[in-house]
Scaffold this active site. Structure first.
Site, PDB file in Angstrom:
ATOM      1  N   ASP A 102     -17.863 -13.229  16.955  1.00 49.37           N
ATOM      2  CA  ASP A 102     -18.475 -12.421  15.895  1.00 49.37           C
ATOM      3  C   ASP A 102     -17.508 -12.290  14.724  1.00 49.37           C
ATOM      4  OD1 ASP A 102     -16.860 -10.736  17.576  1.00 49.37           O
ATOM      5  OD2 ASP A 102     -17.805  -8.961  16.689  1.00 49.37           O
ATOM      6  N   GLU A 154     -16.224  -7.883  19.125  1.00 46.22           N
ATOM      7  CA  GLU A 154     -14.875  -7.430  18.801  1.00 46.22           C
ATOM      8  C   GLU A 154     -14.834  -6.769  17.429  1.00 46.22           C
ATOM      9  OE1 GLU A 154     -10.668  -7.335  17.627  1.00 46.22           O
ATOM     10  OE2 GLU A 154     -12.351  -8.252  16.551  1.00 46.22           O
TER      11      GLU A 154
END
Length: 399
Positions: free
Chosen positions: A77, A142
């Site tokens: 991500d 994250e």
């Protein structure tokens, strides 16, 4: 077009072209899965969802059985691109210009993932099957709240009785050049919300009101002065920052009835969470008492701590740290600094399961417009990872 698993640039370009702005995956984990399955990895997808939060997809892949177990951890991500029109090239095109690849996630941290995949493929091509086990833990959470990513996958792996001997996190750790810095620890992090309640009233009649701001200001001052500590052998001084103050009062002639402030503490190994909380609460109580009107009790106040604290840690594993430092020196000629600086990462979860270090690309453009990585840096990082893998498994590292 087929992706060469030994070529980090082709892997990175394909990953950047997946616009996986957190919490969206946009095919990034599918791509990683396809590449790893072609290298005989057993891949498990692990979606998790906390109530009120988006569903997060994660990936765990493993190859090998007996012998030492090395884990690589990272995230696909990325943060939002900001003003896409301000980029020199479209942020998800993975454009290469003058030997530099542009794109969101280039250094944070799709580049690290691409380099480790390529390093593993090259190491196996050179040495054959490794005498142990290599695994990937790749999350899509994250850059988000980190509720349903690495932490949940580690809980699942614990239930499966999976154990690791060491972990490398591919975050961009180098400040200026590849080889500058290995992160061998992180400061702890804890967040508190302070609420002080007074009595609302008209500013012209202060004797009929009691402003919570009169207490809040000295209470916040007491949190910052004196400093929490002077630092330690491995860490810089602990630091408390007030991140927001709010009284919710649009009127200029009204004394507010409530005031709040949020603060974050990045603390070193002079503290643990329990002693830090006790220190903060003691300071607040003393300041609240000193701020009370003569003859009155202190204004009521409440301190709400974040539900999860990130503890301070340092990795002392000589095999992991030493082998990685030697790999960096062999490839770059630099002696890397063993640092505990910076913010937090998913290493804060992994350190409870095995020794962990962090090393990746130069982080100067992470989260910025025109995030970019020189292809030469990507090549260097891959060589370091390849040499580290071989060294950690006790294989020949000469080239």
């Amino acid at each position: 077009m087929a992706i060469d698993p030994r070529d980090p640039a082709s892997i990175l370009a394909a990953l950047i072209q997946c616009p996986s702005v957190t919490p969206e995956d946009a095919g990034a984990l599918d791509l990683v899965q396809s590449i790893l399955e072609d290298r005989s990895f057993e891949v498990t997808r692990l979606p998790f969802q906390t109530e009120g939060q988006p569903r997060i997809d994660n990936l765990y892949a493993t190859v090998g059985t007996n012998g030492p177990h090395l884990l690589f951890a990272g995230h696909t991500d990325v943060v939002p691109v900001g003003d896409a029109g301000a980029w020199s090239f479209p942020p998800f095109d993975a454009k290469v210009h003058d030997g530099v690849m542009f794109g969101r996630g280039a250094v944070d941290m799709k580049g690290g993932i691409a380099a480790f995949i390529a390093a593993y493929a090259r190491c196996v091509e050179r040495n054959g099957a490794l005498p142990g086990r290599v695994s990937f833990l790749i999350t899509g959470d994250e850059e988000g709240p980190a509720l349903d990513g690495t932490l949940k996958v580690l809980e699942w792996l614990t239930e499966q009785k999976v154990r690791f001997d060491a972990c490398l996190v591919g975050e961009p750790t180098n400040p200026n050049a590849i080889g500058d810095m290995i992160k061998v620890g992180r400061r702890g992090s804890h967040t508190g919300k302070l609420t002080v309640r007074g009595t609302q009233g008209h500013v012209a009649y202060p004797h009929l009101a009691d402003s919570p701001i009169r207490a809040l200001v000295p209470m916040l001052s007491a949190l910052m002065d004196p400093p929490l500590d002077k630092g330690s052998n491995r860490f810089q001084p602990s630091n408390l920052e007030i991140t927001t103050i709010d009284v919710g009062n649009p009127a200029t002639n009204v004394i507010p009835g409530e005031a709040t402030a949020v603060f974050n503490i990045r603390f070193n190994d002079c503290w643990n969470a329990e002693r830090l909380v006790a220190e903060i609460e003691s300071r607040l109580a003393g300041a609240a008492a000193a701020a009370a009107r003569i003859g009155d009790d202190p204004l009521p106040w409440n301190l709400e701590w974040a539900p999860r604290v990130s503890d301070v840690f340092v990795t002392h594993d000589e095999k992991l740290v030493g082998t990685f430092a030697l790999a960096v020196e062999a490839v770059t000629g630099r002696t890397p600094e063993l640092s505990t600086s910076g913010g937090t990462s998913d290493a804060r979860f992994i350190k409870d399961h095995c020794p962990v270090v962090e090393f990746g690309l130069v982080g100067q453009t992470m989260h910025k417009i025109d995030e970019q990585v020189p292809l030469a840096d990507l090549k260097t990082l891959t060589l370091i990872y390849e040499r580290f893998i071989a060294g950690w498994f006790g294989l020949e590292t000469g080239r």
